[in-house]
Design a protein around this motif. Structure first.
Motif, PDB file in Angstrom:
ATOM      1  N   GLN A  78       0.819  -1.222   0.000  1.00 33.15           N
ATOM      2  CA  GLN A  78       0.000   0.000   0.000  1.00 33.15           C
ATOM      3  C   GLN A  78       0.850   1.269   0.000  1.00 33.15           C
ATOM      4  OE1 GLN A  78      -3.201  -0.334  -0.456  1.00 33.15           O
ATOM      5  NE2 GLN A  78      -3.018  -2.562  -0.310  1.00 33.15           N
ATOM      6  N   ARG A  79       2.113   1.113   0.341  1.00 30.96           N
ATOM      7  CA  ARG A  79       3.002   2.295   0.473  1.00 30.96           C
ATOM      8  C   ARG A  79       3.714   2.545  -0.858  1.00 30.96           C
ATOM      9  NH1 ARG A  79       8.275   3.128   2.732  1.00 30.96           N
ATOM     10  NH2 ARG A  79       8.432   5.114   3.876  1.00 30.96           N
ATOM     11  N   THR A  80       3.013   3.180  -1.781  1.00 30.49           N
ATOM     12  CA  THR A  80       3.567   3.446  -3.105  1.00 30.49           C
ATOM     13  C   THR A  80       4.469   4.669  -3.074  1.00 30.49           C
ATOM     14  OG1 THR A  80       1.735   4.874  -3.743  1.00 30.49           O
ATOM     15  CG2 THR A  80       1.483   2.498  -4.167  1.00 30.49           C
ATOM     16  N   VAL A  81       5.154   4.898  -4.186  1.00 30.84           N
ATOM     17  CA  VAL A  81       6.026   6.077  -4.294  1.00 30.84           C
ATOM     18  C   VAL A  81       5.218   7.355  -4.093  1.00 30.84           C
ATOM     19  CG1 VAL A  81       7.429   7.432  -5.907  1.00 30.84           C
ATOM     20  CG2 VAL A  81       7.732   4.951  -5.782  1.00 30.84           C
ATOM     21  N   ILE A  82       4.018   7.434  -4.684  1.00 31.73           N
ATOM     22  CA  ILE A  82       3.190   8.639  -4.571  1.00 31.73           C
ATOM     23  C   ILE A  82       2.769   8.877  -3.121  1.00 31.73           C
ATOM     24  CG2 ILE A  82       1.087   9.781  -5.366  1.00 31.73           C
ATOM     25  CD1 ILE A  82       3.315   9.346  -7.489  1.00 31.73           C
ATOM     26  N   ILE A  83       2.406   7.805  -2.425  1.00 30.97           N
ATOM     27  CA  ILE A  83       2.027   7.941  -1.006  1.00 30.97           C
ATOM     28  C   ILE A  83       3.201   8.467  -0.192  1.00 30.97           C
ATOM     29  CG2 ILE A  83       1.442   6.636   1.081  1.00 30.97           C
ATOM     30  CD1 ILE A  83      -0.954   7.068  -0.671  1.00 30.97           C
ATOM     31  N   VAL A  84       4.394   7.961  -0.456  1.00 28.74           N
ATOM     32  CA  VAL A  84       5.584   8.414   0.287  1.00 28.74           C
ATOM     33  C   VAL A  84       5.859   9.885   0.014  1.00 28.74           C
ATOM     34  CG1 VAL A  84       8.097   8.155   0.458  1.00 28.74           C
ATOM     35  CG2 VAL A  84       6.623   6.130   0.442  1.00 28.74           C
ATOM     36  N   LEU A  85       5.726  10.304  -1.230  1.00 26.24           N
ATOM     37  CA  LEU A  85       5.947  11.715  -1.562  1.00 26.24           C
ATOM     38  C   LEU A  85       4.968  12.609  -0.801  1.00 26.24           C
ATOM     39  CD1 LEU A  85       6.477  11.567  -5.459  1.00 26.24           C
ATOM     40  CD2 LEU A  85       8.217  11.638  -3.665  1.00 26.24           C
ATOM     41  N   LEU A  86       3.708  12.217  -0.791  1.00 27.27           N
ATOM     42  CA  LEU A  86       2.695  13.026  -0.105  1.00 27.27           C
ATOM     43  C   LEU A  86       2.896  13.016   1.406  1.00 27.27           C
ATOM     44  CD1 LEU A  86      -0.426  12.006  -2.230  1.00 27.27           C
ATOM     45  CD2 LEU A  86       0.684  14.241  -2.186  1.00 27.27           C
ATOM     46  N   LEU A  87       3.271  11.872   1.949  1.00 28.56           N
ATOM     47  CA  LEU A  87       3.553  11.815   3.396  1.00 28.56           C
ATOM     48  C   LEU A  87       4.672  12.771   3.765  1.00 28.56           C
ATOM     49  CD1 LEU A  87       3.313   7.972   4.110  1.00 28.56           C
ATOM     50  CD2 LEU A  87       1.904   9.751   5.168  1.00 28.56           C
ATOM     51  N   ASN A  88       5.717  12.808   2.948  1.00 24.27           N
ATOM     52  CA  ASN A  88       6.827  13.732   3.214  1.00 24.27           C
ATOM     53  C   ASN A  88       6.358  15.185   3.190  1.00 24.27           C
ATOM     54  OD1 ASN A  88       8.639  11.615   3.392  1.00 24.27           O
ATOM     55  ND2 ASN A  88       9.370  11.820   1.291  1.00 24.27           N
ATOM     56  N   MET A  89       5.434  15.492   2.281  1.00 22.72           N
ATOM     57  CA  MET A  89       4.990  16.880   2.116  1.00 22.72           C
ATOM     58  C   MET A  89       4.070  17.344   3.237  1.00 22.72           C
ATOM     59  SD  MET A  89       4.312  17.521  -1.931  1.00 22.72           S
ATOM     60  CE  MET A  89       3.691  15.942  -2.460  1.00 22.72           C
ATOM     61  N   VAL A  90       3.200  16.461   3.726  1.00 22.56           N
ATOM     62  CA  VAL A  90       2.156  16.910   4.665  1.00 22.56           C
ATOM     63  C   VAL A  90       2.499  16.609   6.121  1.00 22.56           C
ATOM     64  CG1 VAL A  90       0.441  16.566   2.865  1.00 22.56           C
ATOM     65  CG2 VAL A  90       0.800  14.763   4.557  1.00 22.56           C
ATOM     66  N   ASN A  91       3.600  15.922   6.370  1.00 22.12           N
ATOM     67  CA  ASN A  91       4.010  15.626   7.744  1.00 22.12           C
ATOM     68  C   ASN A  91       4.786  16.813   8.299  1.00 22.12           C
ATOM     69  OD1 ASN A  91       5.024  14.657  10.145  1.00 22.12           O
ATOM     70  ND2 ASN A  91       5.716  12.706   9.298  1.00 22.12           N
ATOM     71  N   ASP A  92       4.263  17.418   9.367  1.00 23.50           N
ATOM     72  CA  ASP A  92       4.924  18.621   9.889  1.00 23.50           C
ATOM     73  C   ASP A  92       6.265  18.320  10.551  1.00 23.50           C
ATOM     74  OD1 ASP A  92       4.001  17.319  12.114  1.00 23.50           O
ATOM     75  OD2 ASP A  92       2.741  18.942  12.863  1.00 23.50           O
ATOM     76  N   LYS A  93       6.584  17.041  10.739  1.00 29.18           N
ATOM     77  CA  LYS A  93       7.884  16.673  11.327  1.00 29.18           C
ATOM     78  C   LYS A  93       8.976  16.522  10.258  1.00 29.18           C
ATOM     79  CE  LYS A  93       6.379  16.159  15.619  1.00 29.18           C
ATOM     80  NZ  LYS A  93       4.980  16.572  15.424  1.00 29.18           N
TER      81      LYS A  93
END
Length: 598
Positions: free
Chosen positions: A340-355
């Motif tokens: 479930q952890r695709t490249v697109i999901i990882v990119l978005l997680l990096n962008m929206v995670n305030d940490k």
């Protein structure tokens, strides 16, 4: 010859020495042995002592070239001869060896390549080329003695710095083969400083040299780079070291080598500045040889350091940009352990995670933009994850992450999400209209509101903060060239009065950006207005600007954007910002849109 050499050695007048050099240059074609024996050291001395006199340096370089040349093309009328005897050819090799015996001589010629004066640069190029051919300098890289080979590497680093012709010569003399063989022999990424030197040579040979880039691609050298990114084997090799200090140094050198390979070699091949044909062919080869798969695996790995991930994101972005096959592959790629952890999901997680760090957010956004560049299918698939669905999602979706980022209290997460949505809609009116269907549940028990309405609601509550700028950027990108979206915005009776109020108010430097963006949004509502809402049709908005704001003031508000320092930087922004103080409101695509609308 002897008298002329004496004049060069002893004369105090520059004109006398120059005249003697001119005469020796001509004599060197016929009396090579005499001129070379008596004057070789004098010509070298001229390069040192008279380096500020371009004419003298040019004569000295031409004479040295006449002494070392071993092969003259039959069609070259400059020398008045078509062949060289074996004795004359051997003489050229002899003088080449004498010249290269002192390691300080070659840098003198290399330095001449940095001079833009044709009468210096051209003979320096010819001389270096002749020296390379005569002495098989490139062959030093295949020497079994490490000391000799390493000295050859240092020499190649100097030779490949400046001149395209010499870079081409080294490439076609099997330079790529020798350098990659050394990298393989040294263990690829764990190869220490020797591998780093090899990477510098590859960078020099490929950077801004279209001929060498084509040769590198067509010669099947790209697939030979794939073992460089086998970091598991590299880690196993490091684990054999007994010393903790050695292990730390090796890990640091490995990271430096991988970063250099990503930053200087692969990105030289897939730079957006390259011709479209060359770029597309390199992207295709990288996919076919499995290198894109390896890079995606590293991108999703939890054991790769952040400094390497940053370079991976930018490099993968350039590999995806405009390449539909690569974009489709990346959109579906995941590791078997976590499908479930695709490249697109990882990119978005990096962008929206305030940490997440600022550089990692920016690099992830860059990769995301490249994924969407010219990718209408990808845009449609991502917008679909925001739309209402009767099927309950089994895991977190891109749409959920984008909404979480857009409405995050962290202004930078909100900016990343706003820019991401803008690129999901870029030059795609169908998806701009689809996005109007997105409904949000803002409170429990309250009716859902559209995404457009929620954006304008939050904008009206954040007129004095950077968050307001984020929503204005999104709205301008969304409504641009989309009459249907414009009709939805102006249909709400509070939106146009809000924009005119923003434009009309006095503002400090920060609020000037808000005023300018509000003016831009109002202008978009006027230009792309199909008259669906009669009270706010094109004529009504034009009259409103003229009577309520004033045409002059309205233009001044728009000009405040284009004159803004942040806007100017965004037009040619290349590097990744290090922190919030280096953050820009705009990205390059927004500046292009602004200029088109303006």
């Amino acid at each position: 010859v002897e008298k002329l050499c004496n004049r060069v050695a002893t004369s105090t007048l520059l004109e006398d020495r120059r005249d003697a050099l001119r005469a020796l240059k001509s004599l060197a074609k016929t009396y090579r042995s005499e001129v070379g024996t008596l004057g070789l050291h004098l010509f070298i001395n001229v390069l040192q002592v008279d380096k500020n006199d371009g004419e003298s340096v040019g004569y000295a370089l031409d004479t040295l070239y006449n002494l070392v040349i071993t092969d003259i093309a039959p069609s070259d009328p400059y020398y008045g001869q078509t062949t060289m005897s074996a004795e004359t050819t051997e003489l050229g090799r002899h003088f080449s060896e004498v010249f290269l015996q002192n390691q300080d001589h070659l840098p003198l010629v290399i330095n001449c390549l940095e001079d833009f004066d044709f009468q210096i640069r051209w003979p320096a190029t010819k001389l270096l080329t002749a020296l390379l051919i005569n002495n098989g300098v490139v062959d030093l890289l295949s020497d079994e003695r490490e000391v000799v080979r390493n000295e050859g590497l240092l020499l190649m680093m100097q030779l490949t710095k400046a001149n395209n012709a010499i870079q081409k010569l080294i490439a076609f003399e099997n330079g790529f083969d020798y350098v990659i063989d050394i990298i393989a022999k040294e263990g690829y990424s764990v190869g220490g400083i020797v591998v780093e030197d090899c990477l510098v040579i590859l960078k020099n040979l490929l950077n801004s040299n279209v001929s060498n880039q084509n040769f590198f691609r067509e010669g099947s050298y790209i697939p030979r780079l794939t073992p460089f990114f086998d970091l598991k084997s590299a880690n196993a090799a490091n684990a054999k070291d007994d010393s903790d200090t050695d292990e730390f140094d090796n890990a640091r050198q490995k990271a430096a080598n991988v970063i250099h390979m990503l930053q200087k070699i692969l990105r030289a091949l897939v730079s957006p500045d390259n011709s479209q044909q060359s770029l597309s062919l390199c992207q295709k080869v990288i996919f076919q040889c499995g290198l894109l798969k390896i890079l995606c695996e590293l991108l999703l790995s939890s054991s790769v350091s952040e400094d390497i991930v940053l370079e991976l994101l930018i490099t993968v972005g350039d590999i995806l940009r405009g390449a539909s096959q690569n974009q489709d592959y990346a959109s579906k790629f995941s590791l078997p352990a976590d499908p479930q952890r695709t490249v697109i999901i990882v990119l978005l997680l990096n962008m929206v995670n305030d940490k997440t760090s600022y550089p990692l957010k920016y690099a992830s956004l860059y990769c995301f933009k490249c994924f969407l560049y010219g990718n209408e299918l990808g845009q449609a698939q991502l917008v679909a994850t925001l739309l209402p669905s009767s099927v309950e999602a089994a895991s977190i979706s891109p749409g959920q992450l984008i909404c979480a980022g857009l409405f995050s209290p962290d202004q930078f997460c909100s900016w990343c999400a706003a820019v991401a949505i803008s690129h999901m809609l870029r030059q795609n009116i169908a998806q701009k209209e689809q996005l109007l269907r997105v409904q949000l549940a803002t409170r429990v028990g309250s009716p859902a509101v559209s995404l457009l309405q929620q954006c304008t609601n939050i904008l009206s509550e954040n007129t004095g903060s950077l968050v307001g700028i984020n929503y204005l950027i999104l709205l301008c990108s969304w409504l641009n060239e989309c009459p249907t979206a414009v009709a939805h915005l102006v249909n709400n009776p509070v939106n146009i009065p809000f924009l005119t109020t923003q434009i009309d108010r006095d503002a400090n430097e920060h609020e000037k950006v808000m005023r300018g963006l509000s003016a831009l949004l109002l202008g978009i509502c006027m230009v792309y207005n199909d008259g669906a809402v009669e009270a706010c049709n094109r004529k009504a908005l034009r009259n409103l600007i003229a009577s309520r704001i004033g045409v002059g003031k309205y233009r001044d508000c728009l000009n405040q954007i284009s004159k803004n320092e942040q806007f100017v930087k965004a037009t040619h922004r290349k590097q990744i910002p290090s922190g919030p103080e280096d953050h820009l409101y705009f990205d390059e695509e927004f500046t292009i849109m602004f200029k088109n609308v303006e």
